[in-house]
Design a protein around this motif. Sequence first.
Motif, short mmCIF file in Angstrom:
data_model
loop_
_atom_site.label_atom_id
_atom_site.label_comp_id
_atom_site.label_asym_id
_atom_site.label_seq_id
_atom_site.Cartn_x
_atom_site.Cartn_y
_atom_site.Cartn_z
N LEU A 15 -35.03 -83.77 80.55
CA LEU A 15 -35.31 -85.19 80.38
C LEU A 15 -36.49 -85.60 81.27
N PRO A 16 -37.51 -86.21 80.68
CA PRO A 16 -38.72 -86.54 81.45
C PRO A 16 -38.48 -87.46 82.66
N SER A 17 -37.57 -88.43 82.55
CA SER A 17 -37.44 -89.41 83.64
C SER A 17 -36.67 -88.86 84.83
N THR A 18 -35.71 -87.95 84.59
CA THR A 18 -34.86 -87.49 85.68
C THR A 18 -35.01 -85.99 85.96
N GLY A 19 -35.56 -85.25 85.04
CA GLY A 19 -35.65 -83.81 85.19
C GLY A 19 -34.32 -83.10 84.91
N ALA A 20 -33.33 -83.86 84.45
CA ALA A 20 -32.01 -83.26 84.15
C ALA A 20 -32.12 -82.33 82.94
N GLU A 21 -31.41 -81.21 83.03
CA GLU A 21 -31.41 -80.26 81.91
C GLU A 21 -30.33 -80.61 80.90
N ILE A 22 -30.68 -80.55 79.65
CA ILE A 22 -29.71 -80.83 78.58
C ILE A 22 -29.61 -79.57 77.72
N GLU A 23 -28.38 -79.12 77.50
CA GLU A 23 -28.19 -77.94 76.66
C GLU A 23 -27.70 -78.40 75.29
N TYR A 24 -28.30 -77.84 74.24
CA TYR A 24 -27.96 -78.33 72.90
C TYR A 24 -28.01 -77.21 71.88
N ARG A 25 -27.42 -77.49 70.74
CA ARG A 25 -27.54 -76.59 69.59
C ARG A 25 -28.34 -77.34 68.53
N PRO A 26 -28.96 -76.62 67.58
CA PRO A 26 -29.66 -77.32 66.49
C PRO A 26 -28.67 -78.11 65.63
N TYR A 27 -29.14 -79.15 64.97
CA TYR A 27 -28.22 -79.83 64.05
C TYR A 27 -28.13 -79.06 62.74
N ASP A 64 -24.24 -90.26 78.28
CA ASP A 64 -24.14 -91.70 78.08
C ASP A 64 -25.52 -92.21 77.65
N PHE A 65 -25.71 -92.33 76.34
CA PHE A 65 -27.03 -92.74 75.84
C PHE A 65 -27.42 -94.14 76.28
N ASP A 66 -26.41 -94.95 76.66
CA ASP A 66 -26.73 -96.30 77.13
C ASP A 66 -27.53 -96.25 78.42
N LYS A 67 -27.49 -95.11 79.10
CA LYS A 67 -28.27 -94.99 80.34
C LYS A 67 -29.60 -94.27 80.11
N PHE A 68 -29.88 -93.92 78.87
CA PHE A 68 -31.12 -93.21 78.55
C PHE A 68 -32.29 -94.18 78.40
N THR A 69 -33.47 -93.80 78.91
CA THR A 69 -34.66 -94.57 78.58
C THR A 69 -35.03 -94.21 77.14
N VAL A 70 -35.80 -95.09 76.51
CA VAL A 70 -36.21 -94.84 75.13
C VAL A 70 -36.99 -93.53 75.03
N PHE A 71 -37.88 -93.30 76.03
CA PHE A 71 -38.71 -92.09 75.90
C PHE A 71 -37.93 -90.80 76.14
N ARG A 135 -37.29 -101.66 85.47
CA ARG A 135 -36.81 -100.38 84.96
C ARG A 135 -37.37 -100.17 83.56
N PHE A 136 -37.30 -98.92 83.10
CA PHE A 136 -37.82 -98.62 81.76
C PHE A 136 -36.85 -99.14 80.70
N PRO A 137 -37.36 -99.63 79.59
CA PRO A 137 -36.45 -100.04 78.51
C PRO A 137 -35.54 -98.89 78.09
N GLY A 138 -34.27 -99.20 77.95
CA GLY A 138 -33.30 -98.19 77.56
C GLY A 138 -32.97 -98.29 76.09
N VAL A 139 -32.28 -97.27 75.61
CA VAL A 139 -31.84 -97.24 74.22
C VAL A 139 -31.01 -98.49 73.92
N GLN A 140 -30.16 -98.83 74.87
CA GLN A 140 -29.28 -99.98 74.75
C GLN A 140 -30.07 -101.29 74.56
#
Length: 236
Positions: A15-27, A64-71, A135-140
């Motif tokens: 994630l660009p804003s926090t540097g947190a790693e997200i592990e995912y599978r393709p949809y 928690d997508f409500d805490k995600f920035t749009v970018f 703060r950056f605009p969030g998804v919420q």
Amino acid sequence: MALPIVKGSRYTTVLPSTGAEIEYRPYNVGEEKLLMVALESKDQQMIIRTLKDVMQSCIFDKVDFDKFTVFDFEKLFLALRAKSVGEIVDLEMKCQDTECNSVTPVSVNLEEINLTDLPESNTIIIDNDIGVTLRFPGVQDVERYDEEHLAKPQGAFDLMIDCIDTIFDEEGVYNTKEEPRESVEAFLNNLSSAQFRKLSTFFESIPTLTHNIEYKCIKCGKENELELKGLQSFFT
Ligand SMILES: [Zn+2]
């Protein structure tokens, strides 16, 4: 007889804003169908809701997508899209010559799309000792309004109010969530244009997905140049 289930791969993105790693599978194909239906609806709220559902199914940890920035949200979706359908998106670009208007197929590699840099600081000094933290605009935040409203000056203004975390002066720091919204709006309305400009500069420098494309019109041969901006421009 139980049919076999094809096991997918796992990928990580940051994630660009926090540097947190997200592990995912393709949809999968079923999830892709949901996305296509949502995108075709052109209904911003439905698109975000479906993106959230599909992205959560694909991410191994609960987020928690409500805490995600749009970018962050857009960047994550782009990573997901690249591993699910492929890195290449085929777009149909109109010729910028208004008398030509012909459509030229253009391929964009999603892995080449970068975010612009983060602003240096989220604290803006407005005048002497008075300032705000933003703060950056969030998804919420974006989900709360429809696209049409956000494109208007009042929409941009509403989003700005949402994104002011604190207002401070020499006497103290005021948390805007504890103040009536009208007071925050009045604070903004009271600024001079030059002071207001300092705030808008922050919002203009929020990272966005941008990609410059150049293409030669297949009909008239005009060399076109265009900057693609925002998630939807890569999919419509
Ligand atoms: Zn042309």
